[in-house]
Write an enzyme that holds these catalytic residues in place. Structure first.
Site, PDB file in Angstrom:
ATOM      1  N   LYS A   9       0.838  -1.203   0.000  1.00  8.03           N
ATOM      2  CA  LYS A   9       0.000   0.000   0.000  1.00  8.03           C
ATOM      3  C   LYS A   9       0.875   1.256   0.000  1.00  8.03           C
ATOM      4  O   LYS A   9       2.098   1.174   0.195  1.00  8.03           O
ATOM      5  CB  LYS A   9      -0.965  -0.050   1.184  1.00  8.03           C
ATOM      6  CG  LYS A   9      -1.946  -1.248   1.082  1.00  8.03           C
ATOM      7  CD  LYS A   9      -2.953  -1.256   2.215  1.00  8.03           C
ATOM      8  CE  LYS A   9      -3.963  -2.401   2.064  1.00  8.03           C
ATOM      9  NZ  LYS A   9      -4.978  -2.394   3.148  1.00  8.03           N
ATOM     10  N   TYR A  49     -12.301  -3.150  -3.664  1.00  4.95           N
ATOM     11  CA  TYR A  49     -12.919  -3.199  -2.336  1.00  4.95           C
ATOM     12  C   TYR A  49     -14.444  -3.216  -2.433  1.00  4.95           C
ATOM     13  O   TYR A  49     -15.123  -2.620  -1.615  1.00  4.95           O
ATOM     14  CB  TYR A  49     -12.395  -2.049  -1.471  1.00  4.95           C
ATOM     15  CG  TYR A  49     -10.966  -2.275  -1.001  1.00  4.95           C
ATOM     16  CD1 TYR A  49     -10.648  -3.297  -0.121  1.00  4.95           C
ATOM     17  CD2 TYR A  49      -9.931  -1.466  -1.461  1.00  4.95           C
ATOM     18  CE1 TYR A  49      -9.338  -3.523   0.298  1.00  4.95           C
ATOM     19  CE2 TYR A  49      -8.614  -1.684  -1.047  1.00  4.95           C
ATOM     20  CZ  TYR A  49      -8.332  -2.708  -0.165  1.00  4.95           C
ATOM     21  OH  TYR A  49      -7.037  -2.930   0.251  1.00  4.95           O
ATOM     22  N   ASN A 112      -2.347  -0.201   6.955  1.00  5.00           N
ATOM     23  CA  ASN A 112      -1.801  -1.497   7.388  1.00  5.00           C
ATOM     24  C   ASN A 112      -0.855  -2.124   6.369  1.00  5.00           C
ATOM     25  O   ASN A 112      -0.609  -3.316   6.384  1.00  5.00           O
ATOM     26  CB  ASN A 112      -2.929  -2.443   7.813  1.00  5.00           C
ATOM     27  CG  ASN A 112      -3.892  -2.730   6.701  1.00  5.00           C
ATOM     28  OD1 ASN A 112      -3.723  -2.250   5.581  1.00  5.00           O
ATOM     29  ND2 ASN A 112      -4.912  -3.517   6.976  1.00  5.00           N
ATOM     30  N   HIS A 115      -1.696  -5.599   1.240  1.00  2.18           N
ATOM     31  CA  HIS A 115      -2.913  -6.345   0.925  1.00  2.18           C
ATOM     32  C   HIS A 115      -2.492  -7.675   0.332  1.00  2.18           C
ATOM     33  O   HIS A 115      -1.566  -7.722  -0.487  1.00  2.18           O
ATOM     34  CB  HIS A 115      -3.765  -5.587  -0.106  1.00  2.18           C
ATOM     35  CG  HIS A 115      -4.806  -6.478  -0.727  1.00  2.18           C
ATOM     36  ND1 HIS A 115      -6.018  -6.723  -0.119  1.00  2.18           N
ATOM     37  CD2 HIS A 115      -4.793  -7.237  -1.854  1.00  2.18           C
ATOM     38  CE1 HIS A 115      -6.709  -7.575  -0.867  1.00  2.18           C
ATOM     39  NE2 HIS A 115      -5.978  -7.900  -1.925  1.00  2.18           N
ATOM     40  N   GLU A 126      -8.321 -10.111  -8.617  1.00  2.00           N
ATOM     41  CA  GLU A 126      -7.500  -8.929  -8.314  1.00  2.00           C
ATOM     42  C   GLU A 126      -6.313  -8.818  -9.287  1.00  2.00           C
ATOM     43  O   GLU A 126      -5.980  -7.714  -9.730  1.00  2.00           O
ATOM     44  CB  GLU A 126      -7.039  -8.986  -6.846  1.00  2.00           C
ATOM     45  CG  GLU A 126      -8.212  -8.770  -5.903  1.00  2.00           C
ATOM     46  CD  GLU A 126      -7.955  -9.168  -4.443  1.00  2.00           C
ATOM     47  OE1 GLU A 126      -6.812  -9.543  -4.106  1.00  2.00           O
ATOM     48  OE2 GLU A 126      -8.917  -9.102  -3.652  1.00  2.00           O
TER      49      GLU A 126
HETATM   50  P1  GDP Z   1      -7.707  -7.483   4.931  1.00  7.24           P
HETATM   51  O1  GDP Z   1      -8.190  -8.576   4.027  1.00  7.24           O
HETATM   52  O2  GDP Z   1      -6.931  -8.005   6.115  1.00  7.24           O
HETATM   53  O3  GDP Z   1      -6.922  -6.409   4.194  1.00  7.24           O
HETATM   54  O4  GDP Z   1      -8.969  -6.767   5.567  1.00  7.24           O
HETATM   55  P2  GDP Z   1     -10.443  -6.456   4.990  1.00  7.24           P
HETATM   56  O5  GDP Z   1     -10.653  -7.120   3.666  1.00  7.24           O
HETATM   57  O6  GDP Z   1     -11.397  -6.748   6.072  1.00  7.24           O
HETATM   58  O7  GDP Z   1     -10.438  -4.858   4.786  1.00  7.24           O
HETATM   59  C1  GDP Z   1      -9.814  -4.250   3.679  1.00  7.24           C
HETATM   60  C2  GDP Z   1      -9.020  -3.051   4.165  1.00  7.24           C
HETATM   61  O8  GDP Z   1      -9.905  -2.046   4.667  1.00  7.24           O
HETATM   62  C3  GDP Z   1      -8.085  -3.349   5.339  1.00  7.24           C
HETATM   63  O9  GDP Z   1      -6.832  -3.866   4.933  1.00  7.24           O
HETATM   64  C4  GDP Z   1      -7.943  -1.997   5.991  1.00  7.24           C
HETATM   65  O10 GDP Z   1      -7.014  -1.169   5.285  1.00  7.24           O
HETATM   66  C5  GDP Z   1      -9.347  -1.414   5.815  1.00  7.24           C
HETATM   67  N1  GDP Z   1     -10.206  -1.718   6.967  1.00  7.24           N
HETATM   68  C6  GDP Z   1     -10.927  -2.836   7.188  1.00  7.24           C
HETATM   69  N2  GDP Z   1     -11.622  -2.768   8.343  1.00  7.24           N
HETATM   70  C7  GDP Z   1     -11.327  -1.566   8.874  1.00  7.24           C
HETATM   71  C8  GDP Z   1     -11.744  -0.891  10.066  1.00  7.24           C
HETATM   72  O11 GDP Z   1     -12.531  -1.389  10.871  1.00  7.24           O
HETATM   73  N3  GDP Z   1     -11.209   0.356  10.287  1.00  7.24           N
HETATM   74  C9  GDP Z   1     -10.339   0.932   9.409  1.00  7.24           C
HETATM   75  N4  GDP Z   1      -9.863   2.145   9.691  1.00  7.24           N
HETATM   76  N5  GDP Z   1      -9.940   0.333   8.274  1.00  7.24           N
HETATM   77  C10 GDP Z   1     -10.424  -0.899   7.994  1.00  7.24           C
HETATM   78 MG    MG Z   2      -9.665  -8.544   2.483  1.00  3.15          MG
END
Ligand code: GDP
Ligand code: MG
Length: 138
Positions: A9, A49, A112, A115, A126
């Protein structure tokens, strides 16, 4: 060979952490099949997303991921989809184990750092969003 999609990222390049992340991937023995520095478009982000657009964090995520170039990668190896998820660590860096990319190198739930695709199906989806077949080594 199983393939997955990995994205460093935007803060990864800004903080000079591409080498650190690539080193982990290489040390594990995975193959780097494509590597591309790119600015993300809003259209790509909405497709990537899909399902997150209504979430309260989505505007911050868009701002973050369009704040500078990201690095798109195709990584190959045995069970690499699950393996790269493990290497990335939990979504929330505060909860991610030490030894993982997020646990070692990030603090913030939005920022974070990395991805990685969560399934073979999403990996294929993707990869096709960002890379043409000619850009991927077979
Ligand atoms: P990943 O698969 O571990 O990347 O997580 P997810 O697919 O659930 O979410 C996609 C991305 O959205 C995450 O990597 C974070 O950057 C962001 N994100 C997800 N959940 C949250 C949240 O509760 N708070 C915030 N600030 N960002 C989130
Ligand atoms: Mg995810």
């Amino acid at each position: 060979m199983e393939k997955t999609f990995v994205m460093l990222k935007s803060d990864g390049l800004q903080r000079g952490l591409l080498g650190n992340v690539l080193s982990r991937i290489e040390s594990k023995g995975y193959s780097i099949l494509a590597l591309k520095v790119q600015n993300m478009t809003l259209e790509q982000l909405e497709k990537h997303y899909d399902g997150h657009q209504d979430k309260p964090y989505f505007p911050n995520l868009v701002e973050y991921l369009t704040s500078g170039p990201v690095v798109h990668m195709v990584i190959g190896g045995e069970n690499v989809v699950a393996g790269m998820r493990k290497m990335s660590g939990a979504t929330d860096p505060a909860k991610a184990d030490l030894g993982t990319v997020r646990g070692d190198l990030a603090q913030d739930m939005t920022k974070n750092l990395i991805h990685t695709s969560d399934s073979l199906e999403n990996a294929a989806r993707e990869i096709a969003l960002y890379l043409t077949p000619e850009e991927i080594i077979e």
